[in-house]
Design a protein around this motif. Structure first.
Motif, short mmCIF file in Angstrom:
data_model
loop_
_atom_site.label_atom_id
_atom_site.label_comp_id
_atom_site.label_asym_id
_atom_site.label_seq_id
_atom_site.Cartn_x
_atom_site.Cartn_y
_atom_site.Cartn_z
N GLY A 124 0.77 -1.19 0.01
CA GLY A 124 -0.04 0.25 0.00
C GLY A 124 1.00 1.30 -0.17
N PRO A 125 -0.07 2.43 0.25
CA PRO A 125 0.88 3.82 0.11
C PRO A 125 2.02 3.85 1.24
N ILE A 126 1.95 3.27 2.38
CA ILE A 126 2.63 3.44 3.32
C ILE A 126 4.14 2.73 2.89
N GLY A 127 3.86 1.64 2.38
CA GLY A 127 4.99 0.85 1.99
C GLY A 127 5.93 1.49 1.17
N VAL A 128 5.15 2.00 0.20
CA VAL A 128 5.90 2.86 -1.03
C VAL A 128 6.45 4.22 -0.46
N VAL B 203 -2.15 11.97 -2.27
CA VAL B 203 -2.75 10.60 -1.88
C VAL B 203 -2.46 10.21 -0.54
N LEU B 204 -1.43 10.37 -0.04
CA LEU B 204 -1.40 9.95 1.64
C LEU B 204 -2.04 10.92 2.40
N PHE B 205 -1.68 12.00 2.28
CA PHE B 205 -2.19 13.31 3.03
C PHE B 205 -3.86 13.39 2.92
N VAL B 206 -4.20 13.21 1.77
CA VAL B 206 -5.86 13.02 1.51
C VAL B 206 -6.36 12.13 2.29
N LEU B 207 -5.66 10.91 2.35
CA LEU B 207 -6.04 9.81 3.31
C LEU B 207 -6.22 10.22 4.66
N LEU C 71 12.43 12.97 -4.58
CA LEU C 71 12.01 13.53 -3.51
C LEU C 71 10.57 14.45 -4.41
N ASN C 72 10.91 14.98 -5.49
CA ASN C 72 9.87 15.55 -6.10
C ASN C 72 8.55 14.83 -6.36
N HIS C 73 8.62 13.58 -6.74
CA HIS C 73 7.83 12.58 -7.11
C HIS C 73 7.06 12.09 -5.61
N HIS C 74 7.99 11.78 -4.58
CA HIS C 74 7.68 11.46 -3.45
C HIS C 74 6.67 12.59 -2.64
N ILE C 75 7.13 13.82 -2.80
CA ILE C 75 6.20 14.75 -2.16
C ILE C 75 4.71 14.99 -3.04
N ASP C 76 4.80 14.73 -4.26
CA ASP C 76 3.56 14.84 -4.87
C ASP C 76 2.75 13.62 -4.51
#
Length: 185
Positions: A77-81, A135-139, A125-130
């Motif tokens: 899931g997103p946390i693992g990524v 995604v993650l912060f919306v969750l 980091l640019n992709h990670h921040i996006d």
């Protein structure tokens, strides 16, 4: 302030430092030299202390476990990524630091190695921040209660004091402003 807004504001500071690093890499590619090694050392310190120990510490120690409690998956899931990318960032910063040390010790080819690892870190980091912002912060905003968010905010404050120490956050922001005026204006 909500804890997610705090993380997003930190992302904005990180994005400025990535643009500064990119500008320094552009200069180094033209000259073949790392003429700004003191600034590069300060950026590496920022990436190690602020980005990894403080920002990623807030996520790994508090946000990710809170998301897991409400059913967001770690494995696959997103946390693992995000955790995998945090480790990739640590590796890239360690390689930048090693290349800078080699360069300062007289190995001129290390400038190319530094640029290579810096560019990889910038892209990562640019992709990670996006992904985190979109995604993650919306969750987190949609699934964490006000009470849990208040608890996270208090934990974030504690992490800042423990991981980077009093006054260091402000010193990093002064460094960012100074480098922004040098490299991005």
């Amino acid at each position: 302030m909500k804890p997610i807004e705090d993380l997003k504001m930190e992302h904005e500071a990180v994005k400025i430092t990535l643009r500064v690093l990119d500008s320094i890499c552009n200069e180094a590619e033209k000259s073949g030299e790392l003429t700004n090694s003191d600034h590069l050392e300060q950026l590496i310190e920022f990436f190690t202390t602020f980005v990894d120990r403080c920002h990623h510490g807030k996520e790994e120690e508090l946000l990710f476990p809170a998301l897991e409690e409400v059913g967001v998956s770690r494995e696959g899931g997103p946390i693992g990524v995000m955790l995998k990318e945090h480790q990739q960032g640590r590796d890239a910063v360690a390689k930048m630091k090693a290349a800078l040390v080699r360069y300062r010790d007289g190995d001129r080819k290390a400038a190319g190695d530094f640029i290579h690892h810096a560019r990889a870190y910038i892209t990562l980091l640019n992709h990670h921040i996006d992904k985190e912002n979109n995604v993650l912060f919306v969750l987190a905003d949609n699934n964490l209660s006000e009470e849990k968010q208040m608890e996270l905010w208090e934990g974030f404050e504690t992490i800042e004091l423990q991981k980077i120490g009093p006054g260091k956050h402000e010193a990093f922001h002064q460094m960012i402003e100074s480098m922004e005026s040098i490299y991005l204006s």
